[in-house]
Design an enzyme around this catalytic site. Structure first.
Site, PDB file in Angstrom:
ATOM      1  N   HIS A  76       0.875  -1.176   0.000  1.00  0.00           N
ATOM      2  CA  HIS A  76       0.000   0.000   0.000  1.00  0.00           C
ATOM      3  C   HIS A  76       0.918   1.235   0.000  1.00  0.00           C
ATOM      4  O   HIS A  76       2.029   1.177   0.535  1.00  0.00           O
ATOM      5  CB  HIS A  76      -0.848  -0.031   1.274  1.00  0.00           C
ATOM      6  CG  HIS A  76      -1.910   1.015   1.365  1.00  0.00           C
ATOM      7  ND1 HIS A  76      -1.650   2.285   1.819  1.00  0.00           N
ATOM      8  CD2 HIS A  76      -3.236   0.978   1.093  1.00  0.00           C
ATOM      9  CE1 HIS A  76      -2.780   2.982   1.817  1.00  0.00           C
ATOM     10  NE2 HIS A  76      -3.757   2.212   1.381  1.00  0.00           N
TER      11      HIS A  76
ATOM     12  N   ASP B 172       2.909  -4.530   7.967  1.00  0.00           N
ATOM     13  CA  ASP B 172       1.728  -3.675   7.858  1.00  0.00           C
ATOM     14  C   ASP B 172       0.520  -4.602   8.036  1.00  0.00           C
ATOM     15  O   ASP B 172       0.193  -5.390   7.150  1.00  0.00           O
ATOM     16  CB  ASP B 172       1.748  -3.009   6.480  1.00  0.00           C
ATOM     17  CG  ASP B 172       0.420  -2.340   6.131  1.00  0.00           C
ATOM     18  OD1 ASP B 172      -0.551  -2.474   6.894  1.00  0.00           O
ATOM     19  OD2 ASP B 172       0.370  -1.691   5.067  1.00  0.00           O
TER      20      ASP B 172
ATOM     21  N   GLN C 121      -4.764  -5.144   6.869  1.00  0.00           N
ATOM     22  CA  GLN C 121      -5.798  -6.072   6.396  1.00  0.00           C
ATOM     23  C   GLN C 121      -5.786  -7.388   7.159  1.00  0.00           C
ATOM     24  O   GLN C 121      -6.670  -8.220   6.952  1.00  0.00           O
ATOM     25  CB  GLN C 121      -5.601  -6.357   4.896  1.00  0.00           C
ATOM     26  CG  GLN C 121      -5.708  -5.138   4.015  1.00  0.00           C
ATOM     27  CD  GLN C 121      -7.092  -4.493   4.074  1.00  0.00           C
ATOM     28  OE1 GLN C 121      -8.082  -5.124   4.465  1.00  0.00           O
ATOM     29  NE2 GLN C 121      -7.169  -3.229   3.706  1.00  0.00           N
TER      30      GLN C 121
ATOM     31  N   LYS D 218     -10.331  -0.871  10.414  1.00  0.00           N
ATOM     32  CA  LYS D 218     -10.440  -2.056   9.555  1.00  0.00           C
ATOM     33  C   LYS D 218     -10.806  -3.281  10.375  1.00  0.00           C
ATOM     34  O   LYS D 218     -10.952  -4.379   9.850  1.00  0.00           O
ATOM     35  CB  LYS D 218      -9.126  -2.277   8.808  1.00  0.00           C
ATOM     36  CG  LYS D 218      -8.747  -1.058   7.968  1.00  0.00           C
ATOM     37  CD  LYS D 218      -7.984  -1.411   6.751  1.00  0.00           C
ATOM     38  CE  LYS D 218      -7.297  -0.217   6.150  1.00  0.00           C
ATOM     39  NZ  LYS D 218      -8.093   0.403   5.090  1.00  0.00           N
TER      40      LYS D 218
ATOM     41  N   CYS E  19      -4.828   2.493  -3.671  1.00  0.00           N
ATOM     42  CA  CYS E  19      -3.572   3.003  -3.086  1.00  0.00           C
ATOM     43  C   CYS E  19      -2.433   1.997  -3.247  1.00  0.00           C
ATOM     44  O   CYS E  19      -1.554   1.881  -2.390  1.00  0.00           O
ATOM     45  CB  CYS E  19      -3.734   3.389  -1.612  1.00  0.00           C
ATOM     46  SG  CYS E  19      -4.890   4.710  -1.353  1.00  0.00           S
TER      47      CYS E  19
HETATM   48  N1  7TS Z   1      -1.910  -0.746   4.579  1.00  0.00           N
HETATM   49  C1  7TS Z   1      -2.825  -1.478   3.928  1.00  0.00           C
HETATM   50  C2  7TS Z   1      -2.490  -2.855   3.483  1.00  0.00           C
HETATM   51  C3  7TS Z   1      -4.095  -0.946   3.704  1.00  0.00           C
HETATM   52  O1  7TS Z   1      -5.005  -1.689   3.092  1.00  0.00           O
HETATM   53  C4  7TS Z   1      -4.387   0.371   4.143  1.00  0.00           C
HETATM   54  C5  7TS Z   1      -5.704   1.024   3.835  1.00  0.00           C
HETATM   55  C6  7TS Z   1      -3.397   1.069   4.829  1.00  0.00           C
HETATM   56  C7  7TS Z   1      -2.169   0.487   5.007  1.00  0.00           C
HETATM   57  C8  7TS Z   1      -3.619   2.439   5.366  1.00  0.00           C
HETATM   58  O2  7TS Z   1      -4.417   2.362   6.481  1.00  0.00           O
HETATM   59  P1  7TS Z   1      -4.921   3.691   7.208  1.00  0.00           P
HETATM   60  O3  7TS Z   1      -5.914   3.190   8.177  1.00  0.00           O
HETATM   61  O4  7TS Z   1      -3.756   4.317   7.847  1.00  0.00           O
HETATM   62  O5  7TS Z   1      -5.526   4.544   6.139  1.00  0.00           O
HETATM   63  N2  7TS Z   1      -6.344   0.472   2.719  1.00  0.00           N
HETATM   64  C9  7TS Z   1      -7.433   0.962   2.077  1.00  0.00           C
HETATM   65  C10 7TS Z   1      -8.050   0.287   1.042  1.00  0.00           C
HETATM   66  O6  7TS Z   1      -7.705  -0.815   0.613  1.00  0.00           O
HETATM   67  N3  7TS Z   1      -9.082   1.011   0.593  1.00  0.00           N
HETATM   68  O7  7TS Z   1      -9.152   2.133   1.328  1.00  0.00           O
HETATM   69  C11 7TS Z   1      -8.124   2.119   2.251  1.00  0.00           C
END
Ligand code: 7TS
Length: 418
Positions: A135, A212, A215, A238, A376
């Site tokens: 990501h 990370d 997910q 999430k 992303c």
């Molecule tokens: N890493 C992964 C694998 C992700 O899927 C996401 C967000 C992030 C980092 C960032 O997380 P945040 O909570 O700091 O924003 N992924 C997604 C997505 O797949 N669609 O919208 C956000």
């Protein structure tokens, strides 16, 4: 009604969505006159009553700032906030709650590590190793660090199924590699990476590993001690908690040796105009008033998952993934992107007669929420020669009927475009 309480009595039911759906009020809603089918869980999950009620109760009965007042409300808020830290530690089996730093989410967790551990330990001509399926939030902070210190960003390649090439990975590790930063579960492909092997290979050379976990938290059992991972990032939203709260797990010795991140109140031991000394971790990394209600709600969300049972959720999602893969594979002109042998319940696909943006718009008209675009992960799209995919990402409250509705929606897309 709290359906989680009834689960034990209904052990034999295999459709988990039947048991938990009523915990999620938003799922009762209509979208454009149709019953909502929410298939955008990788972007953010919906929140159960147990989380909503926790937030409501906190603000109605306990709201105060933490770690500062002797008054009762402040003590109550502090107790609940610190209890939430213990729940996060328990959920991922950290050896101590002092290894849990509350942050806004995975993005902030990676930025924190890159700009504290990274700046202290990574220098000119050193290498940072990430993977081809990251990501942007696990690419850009490292790129920024590399630009600042003159280090080099290197990338573990993957195959057409979306699986990492482990031999190539091993040959990329060398004396200049100062950290490996890898996604546990890919958000755009669904791949569950062989993180244990990755960590073992890095540790043989004394290289720390950041995972990370954005997910993974809602779908996999995460055990940071068993993995022996150095850093693990979590996004609360999430895993059924609110937005704006997450956690960074880091081994105690790393947190002790890392310089602080933000400066301000709460992260200090003493301040004079000449010199500041810092608090012990995790306080050292939590400057300012934290997201108190968010942290407490994150604790409620993780407790909710634990009550249902991670293995039970994983089992249901495996069944949904199997069913979803089978049904989608029968849709004419549909190509699944991400077919790794170990996958989480994420179904990314293209249709050869319609653009993902149009697919998403037509599905929305049917009450079905999916994500479209590059998710992303632009380098993943570049690898597959695509600009976008349509992604259905499933959670415990999804049912096979939801997948049937998706397939019916795609038939509509075909009627219009094919
Ligand atoms: N890493 C992964 C694998 C992700 O899927 C996401 C967000 C992030 C980092 C960032 O997380 P945040 O909570 O700091 O924003 N992924 C997604 C997505 O797949 N669609 O919208 C956000």
């Amino acid at each position: 009604m709290n359906l989680v309480m009834n689960i034990d009595k209904r052990e034999l039911l295999t459709d988990l969505s039947d048991l938990v759906r009523d915990d999620f009020p938003i799922l009762r809603g209509d979208i454009r006159g149709q019953q909502l089918v929410y298939l955008d869980n990788a972007a953010t999950t919906q929140k159960p009553l147990q989380v909503l009620d926790t937030i409501d109760r906190y603000y109605r009965q306990h709201n105060a700032n933490v770690h500062r007042g002797v008054h009762t409300l402040s003590q109550e808020a502090t107790d609940q906030f610190e209890e939430a830290r213990r729940i996060v530690a328990r959920y991922i089996n950290a050896s101590s709650e002092s290894e849990i730093v509350f942050v806004r989410g995975c993005t902030e967790g990676v930025n924190l590590v890159a700009s504290t551990y990274g700046r202290a330990n990574i220098g000119k001509a050193d290498e940072v190793l990430i993977s081809a399926m990251e990501h942007h939030s696990n690419i850009v902070p490292w790129q920024m660090l590399c630009e600042t210190v003159g280090a080099r960003l290197r990338v573990i390649p993957m195959n057409e199924q979306g699986e990492l090439l482990l031999d190539e990975y091993r040959s990329l590790l060398n004396d200049r590699t100062k950290i490996v930063a890898l996604v546990h579960v890919s958000n755009s492909l669904g791949t569950v990476n062989p993180v244990k092997e990755v960590i073992e290979a890095a540790h043989e050379r004394g290289i720390p590993v950041l995972l990370d976990g954005a997910q993974a938290m809602a779908h996999e059992s995460v055990n940071v001690q068993e993995l022996d991972v150095d850093f693990y990032t979590i996004s609360g939203h999430k895993v059924f908690a609110p937005t704006g709260i997450g956690a960074l797990y880091a081994k105690k010795n790393h947190l002790e040796n890392m310089p602080p991140y933000h400066g301000g109140g709460e992260m200090i031991r003493s301040v004079t105009f000449e010199k500041t000394t810092y608090a012990e971790p995790p306080a050292k990394f939590e400057a300012g008033t934290p997201n108190i209600s968010g942290a407490i709600a994150l604790g409620a969300a993780l407790s909710y998952v634990e009550k249902i049972g991670k293995e039970r959720i994983a089992e249901w999602e495996r069944e949904l993934l199997r069913y979803g893969t089978e049904r989608l594979s029968q849709v004419e002109g549909l190509k699944l992107i991400g077919t790794a042998s170990r996958k989480a319940s994420i179904l990314s696909f293209t249709l050869d007669y319609a653009h993902s943006h149009d697919i998403g718009t037509i599905l929305d008209g049917e009450g079905i929420a999916v994500r479209t675009g590059h998710h992303c992960t632009q380098p993943v799209m570049q690898f597959f020669g695509l600009s976008a995919t349509t992604r259905a990402s499933l959670a415990l409250y999804n049912s096979k009927e939801d997948i049937d509705r998706l397939v019916e929606g795609l038939e509509k897309v075909k009627e219009i475009f094919a």
